[in-house]
Design an enzyme around this catalytic site. Sequence first.
Site, PDB file in Angstrom:
ATOM      1  N   PHE A 183       2.570   8.287  11.021  1.00 51.11           N
ATOM      2  CA  PHE A 183       3.829   7.661  11.443  1.00 51.11           C
ATOM      3  C   PHE A 183       3.923   6.281  10.781  1.00 51.11           C
ATOM      4  CE2 PHE A 183       6.430   5.330  14.590  1.00 51.11           C
ATOM      5  CZ  PHE A 183       7.487   6.212  14.739  1.00 51.11           C
ATOM      6  N   SER A 185       4.370   3.240  11.430  1.00 51.18           N
ATOM      7  CA  SER A 185       3.739   2.044  11.974  1.00 51.18           C
ATOM      8  C   SER A 185       2.222   2.134  12.068  1.00 51.18           C
ATOM      9  CB  SER A 185       4.306   1.751  13.375  1.00 51.18           C
ATOM     10  OG  SER A 185       4.010   2.816  14.265  1.00 51.18           O
ATOM     11  N   LYS A 186       1.631   3.273  11.733  1.00 56.29           N
ATOM     12  CA  LYS A 186       0.181   3.433  11.829  1.00 56.29           C
ATOM     13  C   LYS A 186      -0.522   2.644  10.723  1.00 56.29           C
ATOM     14  CE  LYS A 186       0.660   6.420  15.183  1.00 56.29           C
ATOM     15  NZ  LYS A 186       0.456   6.009  16.586  1.00 56.29           N
ATOM     16  N   PRO A 187      -1.835   2.435  10.844  1.00 55.61           N
ATOM     17  CA  PRO A 187      -2.548   1.690   9.791  1.00 55.61           C
ATOM     18  C   PRO A 187      -2.308   2.257   8.392  1.00 55.61           C
ATOM     19  CG  PRO A 187      -3.932   1.870  11.725  1.00 55.61           C
ATOM     20  CD  PRO A 187      -2.698   2.681  12.015  1.00 55.61           C
ATOM     21  N   LEU A 188      -2.334   3.579   8.256  1.00 58.78           N
ATOM     22  CA  LEU A 188      -1.896   4.232   7.014  1.00 58.78           C
ATOM     23  C   LEU A 188      -0.669   5.052   7.372  1.00 58.78           C
ATOM     24  CD1 LEU A 188      -2.398   4.839   4.004  1.00 58.78           C
ATOM     25  CD2 LEU A 188      -3.720   6.839   4.737  1.00 58.78           C
TER      26      LEU A 188
END
Length: 365
Positions: A183, A185-188
């Site tokens: 998604f 907004s996730k770190p990757l």
Amino acid sequence: MSIQFIDLKAQYQHLKPAIDARIQSVLDHGQYIMGPEVAELEAQLAAFVGVKHAIGVSDGTTALQVALMALGVGPGDEVITTPFTFIATGEMIALLGATPVFVDIDPDTYNLDPALIEAAITPRTRAIIPVSLYGQCADFDAINAVAERHGLAVIEDGAQSFGARYKDRRSCGATTIATTSFFPSKPLGCYGDGGACFTNDDELARKMRQIRVHGQDRRYHHPVIGINGRLDTLQAAVLLAKLPTFEQELAARARIGARYNQLLGGVVRTQRLAEGCDCVYAQYTIEVDRREAVQAALKEAGVPTAVHYPVPLNLQPAFAHLNQPAGSFPRSEAAAQRVMSLPMHPFLDEATQDAVVEAVKRAIG
């Protein structure tokens, strides 16, 4: 000062040539479904995590579904997990006809408390799903030991922890199967929905690859019932453009998270890092009294906040039939009343972070 909770625009400007080139390549070859970038990404993800198999899927929720289906979880089964998580974790258990069995958290890490798992195991238990919340891995050595004693599979829900380390392993590389989310907004993160499953088990990998394409092992031949759970080629292309600088972003997240801890450690309650763990800070989360008032004051000061998560799963209407009222999981319920996440991303500069910290101090009085 305009403060972003997560600044995806800054990341894009930093990586614009690489991202644009990767997207253009897909537009040029036109293989939008299961194009070559998907297999290329899977190979790079598996190498990064340190496992034999990475299987790209449409999103992190579907990743959990595919993992559970590969294990044959269904009606009459029970799966142990935490009530302090996004609903997808419990939702996918229930969607397959199984029963989520909640176990409370360690109040310092917010992750599943391994000491409480054994008491929740019954003859119907098939798997355990620890969630690596806020970017820190759950205690896999302890959880895996319980699972091994009882012949259970462990599925890491690593939607928030991709890139984190647990002792000598990466998140998504320490359990029977692991899942993550891409998604935005996730770190990757990609530029839409995306996810992946990970395993060292050849047979489970084969099953998961079939399940994500309608249970198909070759064109129009379906040995099992599956789903439409493919990762789009365009999303794989975006992730491929981001992977070369991902380690740099992880280092920035660690530095920014450590600085938050230093500046706020004596002011508010912060997440404790367990021994042998680091954190990728998918969210930087603190605990406060009078949360609504604090959030209102921060909003007035131009500081965005969020709450991950305000209602534990046992108190969600969708799980009312489990008859686990308020008081059933006191640690999760207490955390849900107090947690609040602050702006966190790899491009957060010190001046902006200082402004956030000063606003927090003023808001809590």
